[in-house]
Scaffold this active site. Structure first.
Site, PDB file in Angstrom:
ATOM      1  N   THR A 228       1.234   9.746   0.450  1.00  0.00           N
ATOM      2  CA  THR A 228       1.255   8.202  -0.090  1.00  0.00           C
ATOM      3  C   THR A 228       0.271   8.082  -0.345  1.00  0.00           C
ATOM      4  O   THR A 228      -0.677   7.987  -1.329  1.00  0.00           O
ATOM      5  CB  THR A 228       1.663   7.923   1.652  1.00  0.00           C
ATOM      6  OG1 THR A 228       1.051   8.273   2.075  1.00  0.00           O
ATOM      7  CG2 THR A 228       2.976   8.107   1.288  1.00  0.00           C
TER       8      THR A 228
ATOM      9  N   GLU B 210      -6.303   6.083   6.921  1.00  0.00           N
ATOM     10  CA  GLU B 210      -6.955   5.404   5.986  1.00  0.00           C
ATOM     11  C   GLU B 210      -8.348   4.565   6.075  1.00  0.00           C
ATOM     12  O   GLU B 210      -8.855   3.876   6.961  1.00  0.00           O
ATOM     13  CB  GLU B 210      -5.344   3.987   5.810  1.00  0.00           C
ATOM     14  CG  GLU B 210      -4.404   4.554   5.197  1.00  0.00           C
ATOM     15  CD  GLU B 210      -3.295   3.955   6.177  1.00  0.00           C
ATOM     16  OE1 GLU B 210      -2.341   4.466   4.984  1.00  0.00           O
ATOM     17  OE2 GLU B 210      -3.203   2.809   6.868  1.00  0.00           O
TER      18      GLU B 210
ATOM     19  N   ASN C  82      -3.889  -1.557   4.342  1.00  0.00           N
ATOM     20  CA  ASN C  82      -3.062  -2.041   4.906  1.00  0.00           C
ATOM     21  C   ASN C  82      -2.368  -3.967   5.059  1.00  0.00           C
ATOM     22  O   ASN C  82      -1.429  -4.290   5.743  1.00  0.00           O
ATOM     23  CB  ASN C  82      -3.132  -1.968   6.532  1.00  0.00           C
ATOM     24  CG  ASN C  82      -3.100  -0.634   6.867  1.00  0.00           C
ATOM     25  OD1 ASN C  82      -1.587   0.195   6.588  1.00  0.00           O
ATOM     26  ND2 ASN C  82      -3.683   0.025   6.834  1.00  0.00           N
TER      27      ASN C  82
ATOM     28  N   THR D 144       3.918  -5.130  -0.503  1.00  0.00           N
ATOM     29  CA  THR D 144       3.757  -5.651  -1.001  1.00  0.00           C
ATOM     30  C   THR D 144       3.142  -5.184  -2.240  1.00  0.00           C
ATOM     31  O   THR D 144       2.084  -4.437  -2.664  1.00  0.00           O
ATOM     32  CB  THR D 144       3.403  -7.647  -1.037  1.00  0.00           C
ATOM     33  OG1 THR D 144       2.379  -7.058  -0.720  1.00  0.00           O
ATOM     34  CG2 THR D 144       4.026  -7.879   0.213  1.00  0.00           C
TER      35      THR D 144
ATOM     36  N   LYS E 158       0.685  15.969   4.906  1.00  0.00           N
ATOM     37  CA  LYS E 158       0.093  14.590   3.846  1.00  0.00           C
ATOM     38  C   LYS E 158      -0.245  13.697   5.646  1.00  0.00           C
ATOM     39  O   LYS E 158       0.575  13.550   6.931  1.00  0.00           O
ATOM     40  CB  LYS E 158       0.969  13.888   3.258  1.00  0.00           C
ATOM     41  CG  LYS E 158       2.373  13.688   3.934  1.00  0.00           C
ATOM     42  CD  LYS E 158       2.314  12.045   3.935  1.00  0.00           C
ATOM     43  CE  LYS E 158       1.981  11.219   3.510  1.00  0.00           C
ATOM     44  NZ  LYS E 158       2.464   9.644   4.092  1.00  0.00           N
TER      45      LYS E 158
ATOM     46  N   THR F 299       2.968   9.236  10.908  1.00  0.00           N
ATOM     47  CA  THR F 299       3.127   9.353   9.566  1.00  0.00           C
ATOM     48  C   THR F 299       2.732  10.582   8.629  1.00  0.00           C
ATOM     49  O   THR F 299       2.000  10.388   8.601  1.00  0.00           O
ATOM     50  CB  THR F 299       3.295   8.199   8.372  1.00  0.00           C
ATOM     51  OG1 THR F 299       3.470   7.047   9.649  1.00  0.00           O
ATOM     52  CG2 THR F 299       3.781   8.202   7.063  1.00  0.00           C
TER      53      THR F 299
END
EC number: 2.3.1.35
Lengths: 409, 409
Positions: A159, A282, A404, A409, A185, A196
């Site tokens: 992702t 991230e 994040n 969007t 992942k 996740t």
């Protein structure tokens, strides 16, 4: 492929992955869930494989997790795994369940195997229905030879990950070469207890189902469940192991003389994947390893490790290369563990910074230089017992916010 | 001063502070712990006041907290509070304790009162000894009339706070006007259970010690302990209440007919301070209020509220004005509470976004506009029972990283 001998008994293939064990193929395709990147991947075994899985502790388990658990329960075997990225099929109600079953059925039809031998899983945005037409079209094409590329599989499961994560080891059992390969992942919403993340492990070992599940749970608690990116435990995470027996060793059980060797091999694969997930958290610029020694018991050691690795203040200090040991001590102090303040010792890498309830003077410039490395170790000794764990995480950076504050969007 | 009637029984003085109640003075000075800003503040009552405190749950309690708790225990009274900012006197061992006692003794000598009637507290960097010469020089000057300015007190207690926090209310008890005033500081390391925050409440109520402590604990659990900035619980936090009795009401106890009115007044003051702390969280651009309804019990309601308000992913989404309800649902799912997925309802402000296990379609632009406000409400109904709580927090922004990647150095 880089090959290194880890010990005289375990061969480590740093760039090996799920197709190193005998009898597995893997691949991936772009079917249109994402705009451009690969978004549908598969692993298929030549023969049905003994299967075991661990699943998110989040109450809102996504539809594919429900389908996969039910399916594995039927005969403790799977022969194939189908993964899509870009859409998590989570919080999608009854239609989501129907879609997950449809994914399973479509891929089983292509393979000519029973539906329940296909595990399905999804990762990506929550709360949107899968674009089933695109996925079905992808499933119809994905077994064509041009997509059967193991590198495509590793790409198709990502992702916001910046890099693929893979690892394999080989051991000898009963004179036979047994391989264990994995791919995973991350990289946001990562916290102990299956955040996740998706992990896929293949092996050609011949092993009993209940023992495979035991080994997976044990290893997961020491590896995947010790990583934290942001403390958020997701709806979709799972680790699946397939063991197809093609190595033709005698059936592995806990009584087999090489049982521990197999578990060690599995741990090396899972630990490597876990560290790669943490390092690719991230926005992360550094891997942080927190080693907790001298705890009364494992639970206490884990609580202290997780408290430190989850602290936004510790994570930002390390991003800022600031040897802010006070934040480490503070995080230990609110971990809920009855730490003895005057027994505690804390070191940042090779530099002791706290003992006897007091800071230990250190050369700021020297420690700052250490903190500029890409792997930072924090070592804590509680001097209360014998238990020890290592927790893995990453720093908290501007890029975490950037990623994040605008993901959906 | 803005004055507003909150109800027909409680007068709210939004800009009132600790000197609104009778018989209190407050002030502050720059003594040199910080480079330029005010860093030493005091509150003094004309007469010894009944005292109650709540303290950090962190195992590494800072030296001044130990000294203050011991001192209050002697006769449940204090007459003065001395606060320094810029240095927390935490993790400073025996010398830190000696320094905290010396601060207490010096200020008591200036006031001509017994040592144990002075509460001391500190906030700032951890692990450095207090610059006692500077502090003692400050103490010798601080009672001079030019520093007896209540605004100075509110300034002197701040660290990375961007604004002062204060509030007062007035009620009638036994025909007498009773006032309650408060001041507080935040603004990082803020998490339920007394994070790096200091709260000071004064009242001229005549009230029994044990009842004052009961009221403070009750109110703190609903206010200060419901705020989160970053989940880090600090070594130094405390809330102190002084009640000097100069309002001359009949002694307040739980049996007094106006007991609830007093507790309501105390709650309004503490809730206002708590919300101001959350809004001024490090780097924050918005106050987030999470209202949890329909929980089985208060503990479950708190766990759900804290899980949402502590989620980095929820906090960054709100910073990015992204109506990412999936992250809210995910945080509820890992709260540890046995939530019923299909009973859960979630709304972002006036917009329902989740019910019956499914997202509710909404106008993205409309909700985005709502998320641009400076106070964001998330309303969750578990439909399991009658318990309800509100948790307060703030968004997670680039500025949080900026502030915390370089705080100590």
């Amino acid at each position: 492929m880089i090959q290194a001998t880890f010990s005289n008994k375990i061969v480590v293939l740093e760039e090996g992955s799920v197709t190193i064990p005998k009898g597995y193929k893997a691949g991936g395709i772009h079917c249109g869930v994402k705009k451009k990147k690969l978004d549908l991947g598969f692993i298929v075994s030549e023969v049905p494989a003994t299967a075991a899985g661990v699943y998110t502790t989040n109450i809102f388990q996504a539809a594919p997790l429900i389908v996969t658990q039910e399916s594995i329960a039927k005969e403790n075997k799977i022969q194939a795994i189908l993964v899509n990225s870009g859409n998590a099929n989570a919080c999608t109600g009854e239609q989501g369940l129907l879609d997950a079953f449809e994914m399973q059925k479509s891929f089983a039809a292509e393979l000519g195997i029973k539906d329940h031998l296909v595990a399905v899983t999804s990762t990506g945005v929550i709360g949107e229905l899968l674009p089933m037409e695109k996925i079905n079209t992808g499933i119809k094409q994905i077994l064509q030879p041009e997509y059967e590329i193991e590198a495509n599989f590793k790409q198709a499961i990502l992702t916001t990950d910046l890099c693929t994560k893979q690892m394999a080891v080989q051991i000898k059992i009963d004179g036979k070469t047994v391989s264990i390969g994995g791919a995973a992942k991350g990289s946001g919403m990562i916290h102990p207890n299956m955040a996740t993340m998706l992990g896929f492990v293949t092996t050609d070992a011949n092993i009993a189902h209940e023992d495979l599940l035991f080994a997976l749970k044990d290893v997961t608690n020491k590896t995947f469940n010790m990583i934290t990116v942001d403390g958020d435990t997701s709806t979709n995470d799972m680790v699946l192991v397939m063991a197809n027996g093609l190595a033709e060793n005698e059936m592995l059980t806990k009584d087999h003389p090489d049982w521990n060797l197999f578990v060690d091999g599995l741990k090396i694969v899972c630990e490597s994947l876990a560290k790669k997930i943490a390092r690719d958290g991230e926005g992360a610029t550094k891997l942080i390893e927190v080693q907790v020694n001298g705890a009364d018991n494992l639970e206490a050691a884990r609580a202290v490790g997780k408290s430190i690795i989850s602290s936004n203040l510790v994570k930002t200090a390390i991003f800022g290369t600031d040897a802010n040991w006070g934040r480490i001590v503070t995080a230990i102090g609110y971990s809920g563990v009855a730490v003895e303040p005057y027994a505690l010792e804390v070191a940042i890498g090779p530099y002791p910074v706290f003992a006897n309830g007091l800071p230990i003077p250190f050369d700021e410039a020297e420690v700052k230089e250490y903190l500029e490395l890409d792997t930072i170790k924090i070592i804590v000794d509680l001097h209360q017992g014998e238990s020890t764990v290592t927790a893995y995480g990453c720093d908290l950076t501007y890029d975490y916010i950037k990623i994040n504050a605008s993901y959906r969007t």
